[in-house]
Every structure is written in C-alpha cells, then in structure tokens.
Write a protein that holds these residues in place. Structure first.
Motif, PDB file in Angstrom:
ATOM      1  N   SER A  86      -0.466 -12.399   2.689  1.00 33.68           N
ATOM      2  CA  SER A  86       0.910 -11.933   2.487  1.00 33.68           C
ATOM      3  C   SER A  86       1.964 -12.911   2.991  1.00 33.68           C
ATOM      4  O   SER A  86       3.155 -12.674   2.841  1.00 33.68           O
TER       5      SER A  86
ATOM      6  N   TYR B 129       3.952 -16.686   3.449  1.00 36.65           N
ATOM      7  CA  TYR B 129       4.270 -17.962   2.811  1.00 36.65           C
ATOM      8  C   TYR B 129       5.379 -18.647   3.595  1.00 36.65           C
ATOM      9  O   TYR B 129       6.023 -18.049   4.451  1.00 36.65           O
TER      10      TYR B 129
ATOM     11  N   ASP C 259       6.812 -12.852   5.519  1.00 32.97           N
ATOM     12  CA  ASP C 259       5.718 -11.901   5.322  1.00 32.97           C
ATOM     13  C   ASP C 259       6.117 -10.891   4.249  1.00 32.97           C
ATOM     14  O   ASP C 259       7.057 -10.123   4.426  1.00 32.97           O
ATOM     15  N   ARG C 260       5.372 -10.910   3.145  1.00 26.54           N
ATOM     16  CA  ARG C 260       5.624  -9.969   2.038  1.00 26.54           C
ATOM     17  C   ARG C 260       5.142  -8.560   2.354  1.00 26.54           C
ATOM     18  O   ARG C 260       5.528  -7.617   1.659  1.00 26.54           O
ATOM     19  N   SER C 261       4.273  -8.400   3.362  1.00 24.34           N
ATOM     20  CA  SER C 261       3.682  -7.084   3.620  1.00 24.34           C
ATOM     21  C   SER C 261       4.554  -6.186   4.494  1.00 24.34           C
ATOM     22  O   SER C 261       4.281  -4.999   4.607  1.00 24.34           O
TER      23      SER C 261
ATOM     24  N   TRP D 164      11.864 -10.520  -1.273  1.00 27.53           N
ATOM     25  CA  TRP D 164      10.607 -11.264  -1.385  1.00 27.53           C
ATOM     26  C   TRP D 164       9.820 -11.275  -0.090  1.00 27.53           C
ATOM     27  O   TRP D 164       8.676 -11.693  -0.075  1.00 27.53           O
ATOM     28  N   GLY D 165      10.422 -10.864   1.024  1.00 25.40           N
ATOM     29  CA  GLY D 165       9.700 -10.797   2.286  1.00 25.40           C
ATOM     30  C   GLY D 165      10.624 -10.837   3.484  1.00 25.40           C
ATOM     31  O   GLY D 165      11.827 -11.083   3.356  1.00 25.40           O
TER      32      GLY D 165
END
Length: 119
Positions: A27, A29, A52-54, A106-107
């Motif tokens: 998750s 990037y 963190d996308r989560s 996006w995160g």
C-alpha cells in the motif's frame, strides 16, 4: 560528549528505513515534492514523502490527492460544510472543493525524507 562515540556503542540496534517507514508494503509508495506549499508542515521542495494508500484519510491528515486531475500534497480539512485542501504556506491559498470537482485522495503522508544537497 564526543560525537564519534555515538556510533561506537555496541548496544545500538541497526535501523532499517525500509522497516521503519514500512516502504515495502504493497500500500506504500514514494513521491518527490515539487513546490513549497507545505513548508509549514516541514515538507520542502524536492523532499521525498512516503504515502500510504491503506489509511483512511481524516481531517488533519496530510494527503496526496487530485482535484480535476491536478495532483497535490495538502492538509485535508473537513468542516461541517466544506472539504478543504489547505496549504501550509501563507503564500498559497487553500483549495475548497466545489460541486462538480473530480476529487480523489491517493493516500496519506506518513513520513518525509529530505536531501541535504550532496549530489
């Protein structure tokens, strides 16, 4: 205290930035910052941020988002009536979401890393 002795302690545990920042998680990037609108939050031009996308973004989080396809890193502020992407630099206005805007988060930013120009 001799600064050289800081690194000679046999009891020091090695630090892995990959593990500390959980960079290898699916998750996560990295994003290179282009601009100075988040300086007040300690995020400077050319810094690397860990995203963190989560994590579900909440008011107060620094996020990477897009409004109408324009990517940005801003502080998410949710009020009773508005969703705002706030700059952390007085020279830049905050961006209020308008009806019809295409908005996507996006995160959430979890860490930032700064280069000290040793290219």
């Amino acid at each position: 205290m001799d600064p050289h002795n800081l690194f000679e302690n046999d009891h020091q545990v090695p630090v892995s930035l990959d593990q500390l920042m959980n960079i290898n998680a699916p998750s996560m990037y990295l994003v290179r910052i282009d601009g100075d609108s988040m300086e007040g939050a300690g995020i400077f031009n050319d810094d690397l941020i860990v995203v963190d996308r989560s994590i579900e973004a909440r008011s107060g989080h620094i996020v990477v988002a897009a409004i109408n396809g324009e990517p940005m890193c801003k502080r998410l502020v949710k009020t009773q009536h508005d969703v705002i992407l706030a700059s952390e630099n007085k020279r830049y206005p905050s961006r209020y979401l308008q009806p019809g805007d295409d908005f996507m988060i996006w995160g959430v930013v979890t860490y930032s890393v700064r280069s000290h120009g040793l290219d």
